[in-house]
Design a protein around this motif. Structure first.
Motif, PDB file in Angstrom:
ATOM      1  N   GLY A  57       0.802  -1.220   0.000  1.00 21.38           N
ATOM      2  CA  GLY A  57       0.000   0.000   0.000  1.00 21.38           C
ATOM      3  C   GLY A  57       0.832   1.266   0.000  1.00 21.38           C
ATOM      4  N   PHE A  58       1.701   1.400   1.011  1.00 17.95           N
ATOM      5  CA  PHE A  58       2.438   2.655   1.183  1.00 17.95           C
ATOM      6  C   PHE A  58       3.666   2.767   0.286  1.00 17.95           C
ATOM      7  N   SER A  59       4.384   1.665   0.092  1.00 16.56           N
ATOM      8  CA  SER A  59       5.612   1.748  -0.693  1.00 16.56           C
ATOM      9  C   SER A  59       5.354   1.678  -2.187  1.00 16.56           C
ATOM     10  N   PHE A  60       4.390   0.844  -2.607  1.00 17.59           N
ATOM     11  CA  PHE A  60       4.164   0.687  -4.041  1.00 17.59           C
ATOM     12  C   PHE A  60       3.027   1.561  -4.561  1.00 17.59           C
ATOM     13  N   PHE A  61       1.800   1.299  -4.107  1.00 19.88           N
ATOM     14  CA  PHE A  61       0.652   2.014  -4.674  1.00 19.88           C
ATOM     15  C   PHE A  61       0.704   3.520  -4.417  1.00 19.88           C
ATOM     16  N   MET A  62       1.056   3.940  -3.201  1.00 26.82           N
ATOM     17  CA  MET A  62       1.046   5.372  -2.906  1.00 26.82           C
ATOM     18  C   MET A  62       2.203   6.091  -3.593  1.00 26.82           C
ATOM     19  N   THR A  63       3.363   5.443  -3.638  1.00 23.31           N
ATOM     20  CA  THR A  63       4.498   6.058  -4.334  1.00 23.31           C
ATOM     21  C   THR A  63       4.188   6.225  -5.815  1.00 23.31           C
ATOM     22  N   GLU A  64       3.648   5.174  -6.433  1.00 21.38           N
ATOM     23  CA  GLU A  64       3.308   5.249  -7.851  1.00 21.38           C
ATOM     24  C   GLU A  64       2.197   6.260  -8.116  1.00 21.38           C
ATOM     25  N   ALA A  65       1.267   6.371  -7.176  1.00 25.14           N
ATOM     26  CA  ALA A  65       0.177   7.342  -7.334  1.00 25.14           C
ATOM     27  C   ALA A  65       0.712   8.766  -7.384  1.00 25.14           C
ATOM     28  N   ILE A  66       1.714   9.055  -6.563  1.00 25.91           N
ATOM     29  CA  ILE A  66       2.305  10.395  -6.535  1.00 25.91           C
ATOM     30  C   ILE A  66       3.207  10.618  -7.748  1.00 25.91           C
ATOM     31  N   LEU A  67       3.957   9.588  -8.127  1.00 27.15           N
ATOM     32  CA  LEU A  67       4.864   9.721  -9.275  1.00 27.15           C
ATOM     33  C   LEU A  67       4.114   9.882 -10.598  1.00 27.15           C
ATOM     34  N   LEU A  68       2.815   9.603 -10.616  1.00 27.12           N
ATOM     35  CA  LEU A  68       2.023   9.848 -11.830  1.00 27.12           C
ATOM     36  C   LEU A  68       2.078  11.313 -12.247  1.00 27.12           C
ATOM     37  N   PHE A  69       2.287  12.200 -11.261  1.00 35.50           N
ATOM     38  CA  PHE A  69       2.332  13.637 -11.543  1.00 35.50           C
ATOM     39  C   PHE A  69       3.759  14.162 -11.656  1.00 35.50           C
ATOM     40  N   SER A  70       4.734  13.257 -11.659  1.00 35.57           N
ATOM     41  CA  SER A  70       6.115  13.685 -11.847  1.00 35.57           C
ATOM     42  C   SER A  70       6.284  14.231 -13.260  1.00 35.57           C
ATOM     43  N   PRO A  71       6.815  15.455 -13.416  1.00 34.78           N
ATOM     44  CA  PRO A  71       6.947  16.030 -14.766  1.00 34.78           C
ATOM     45  C   PRO A  71       7.903  15.259 -15.671  1.00 34.78           C
ATOM     46  N   ARG A  72       8.818  14.488 -15.087  1.00 37.40           N
ATOM     47  CA  ARG A  72       9.812  13.784 -15.906  1.00 37.40           C
ATOM     48  C   ARG A  72       9.813  12.270 -15.685  1.00 37.40           C
ATOM     49  N   GLY A  73       9.075  11.794 -14.674  1.00 33.08           N
ATOM     50  CA  GLY A  73       9.109  10.367 -14.386  1.00 33.08           C
ATOM     51  C   GLY A  73       7.769   9.683 -14.400  1.00 33.08           C
ATOM     52  N   SER A  74       6.724  10.381 -14.863  1.00 29.54           N
ATOM     53  CA  SER A  74       5.391   9.782 -14.881  1.00 29.54           C
ATOM     54  C   SER A  74       5.256   8.790 -16.028  1.00 29.54           C
ATOM     55  N   LYS A  84      -4.692  11.257 -15.557  1.00 34.99           N
ATOM     56  CA  LYS A  84      -3.734  11.033 -14.476  1.00 34.99           C
ATOM     57  C   LYS A  84      -4.427  11.114 -13.114  1.00 34.99           C
ATOM     58  N   SER A  85      -5.347  12.069 -12.968  1.00 38.78           N
ATOM     59  CA  SER A  85      -6.050  12.248 -11.699  1.00 38.78           C
ATOM     60  C   SER A  85      -6.895  11.023 -11.359  1.00 38.78           C
ATOM     61  N   ARG A  86      -7.587  10.478 -12.358  1.00 41.52           N
ATOM     62  CA  ARG A  86      -8.398   9.285 -12.128  1.00 41.52           C
ATOM     63  C   ARG A  86      -7.511   8.095 -11.755  1.00 41.52           C
ATOM     64  N   ALA A  87      -6.399   7.929 -12.486  1.00 40.20           N
ATOM     65  CA  ALA A  87      -5.467   6.836 -12.184  1.00 40.20           C
ATOM     66  C   ALA A  87      -4.866   7.009 -10.784  1.00 40.20           C
ATOM     67  N   HIS A  88      -4.556   8.249 -10.432  1.00 36.12           N
ATOM     68  CA  HIS A  88      -4.028   8.557  -9.106  1.00 36.12           C
ATOM     69  C   HIS A  88      -5.020   8.155  -8.024  1.00 36.12           C
ATOM     70  N   TRP A  89      -6.290   8.484  -8.218  1.00 34.72           N
ATOM     71  CA  TRP A  89      -7.309   8.169  -7.217  1.00 34.72           C
ATOM     72  C   TRP A  89      -7.511   6.655  -7.099  1.00 34.72           C
ATOM     73  N   ILE A  90      -7.452   5.936  -8.220  1.00 28.13           N
ATOM     74  CA  ILE A  90      -7.583   4.473  -8.186  1.00 28.13           C
ATOM     75  C   ILE A  90      -6.427   3.849  -7.391  1.00 28.13           C
ATOM     76  N   LEU A  91      -5.210   4.321  -7.658  1.00 38.07           N
ATOM     77  CA  LEU A  91      -4.051   3.807  -6.926  1.00 38.07           C
ATOM     78  C   LEU A  91      -4.143   4.138  -5.441  1.00 38.07           C
ATOM     79  N   GLN A  92      -4.666   5.313  -5.134  1.00 36.54           N
ATOM     80  CA  GLN A  92      -4.830   5.689  -3.731  1.00 36.54           C
ATOM     81  C   GLN A  92      -5.871   4.811  -3.045  1.00 36.54           C
ATOM     82  N   CYS A  93      -6.941   4.475  -3.761  1.00 35.75           N
ATOM     83  CA  CYS A  93      -7.959   3.573  -3.204  1.00 35.75           C
ATOM     84  C   CYS A  93      -7.355   2.197  -2.940  1.00 35.75           C
ATOM     85  N   THR A 164      -1.517  17.672   2.568  1.00 32.84           N
ATOM     86  CA  THR A 164      -1.959  16.588   3.448  1.00 32.84           C
ATOM     87  C   THR A 164      -1.519  15.226   2.913  1.00 32.84           C
ATOM     88  N   GLY A 165      -1.472  15.105   1.583  1.00 26.66           N
ATOM     89  CA  GLY A 165      -1.001  13.857   0.996  1.00 26.66           C
ATOM     90  C   GLY A 165       0.455  13.591   1.328  1.00 26.66           C
TER      91      GLY A 165
END
Length: 224
Positions: A57-74, A84-93, A164-165
């Motif tokens: 949850g915390f190491s994989f899904f949440m990290t990947e959810a945040i990296l979706l918005f990385s300007p160079r690593g998404s 990206k926002s929808r994919a981010h929310w799915i990964l967060q769920c 908060t995230g």
């Protein structure tokens, strides 16, 4: 002219560094999650599900959810922001689901063994992290359905959500790092494995902090 060339070179170096950091962060979260999965062997006991789900949850899904918005690593950098926002929310769920399952596993395991709950800093920080990420994900619903947030601008909601995230992510990362000091992990992993796991977790936290702080510092500069 010379100054322009120097600034251009610095920007390229900075961009390459951020791209390399994001790529390494993807690798680090996978390596860390796979390492914990191999050590815990999920399914062999009730406890085995706790480190597995928490790390997933915390190491994989949440990290990947945040990296979706990385300007160079998404991995979705060519797609629209809405996607990206929808994919981010799915990964967060998925992150919240894993965190709740991991918490339930350790609570039930403690119940079976007759041990007290949340007596260590790892346990206390872990339950706080689970509550924080669950509440933070629920609070993100108005970002998808903006009509629910009357009187709040979308820019302000995004700013609060990012802040908060980041706090929720750091709480989760802190809990994982404290978990590496547990009797189970120190007894299961060798010294080199311990340092590798700690480095992966700490590196991801630094990359995420840099990404969030850089994004909102840049926006402030543009607005000033």
């Amino acid at each position: 002219m010379l100054l322009n060339k120097e600034s251009g070179s610095e920007l390229r170096i900075y961009g390459c560094t951020r791209a390399a950091s994001a790529a390494l962060s993807h690798c680090a979260c996978i390596v860390f999650t796979v390492t914990i999965a191999l050590l815990s062997r999920p399914g062999t006991s009730w406890f085995s599900w706790h480190p597995f789900f928490m790390t997933l949850g915390f190491s994989f899904f949440m990290t990947e959810a945040i990296l979706l918005f990385s300007p160079r690593g998404s991995p979705l950098k060519t797609l629209p922001h809405k996607t990206k926002s929808r994919a981010h929310w799915i990964l967060q769920c998925l992150c919240v689901t894993c965190a709740i399952l991991g918490l339930a596993a350790i609570v039930y395991n403690k119940h079976l063994s007759g041990k007290p709950h949340f007596t260590s800093w790892h346990g206390l920080l872990g339950v706080i992290a689970v509550c924080a990420v669950a509440l933070q994900s629920l609070a993100a619903v108005p970002l998808i359905y903006h009509s629910l947030a009357k009187g709040w601008s979308l820019a302000k909601l995004k700013r609060y959500h990012a802040a908060t995230g980041l706090v929720a992510y750091l709480l989760g990362s802190g809990s994982l790092l404290l978990g590496l000091r547990s009797a189970w992990f120190t007894g299961s992993a060798g010294e080199h494995t311990w340092y590798l796991a700690a480095a992966c977790c700490a590196f991801n936290a630094l990359v995420v902090m840099n990404q969030v702080s850089s994004a909102y510092t840049a926006k402030k500069r543009l607005q000033s």
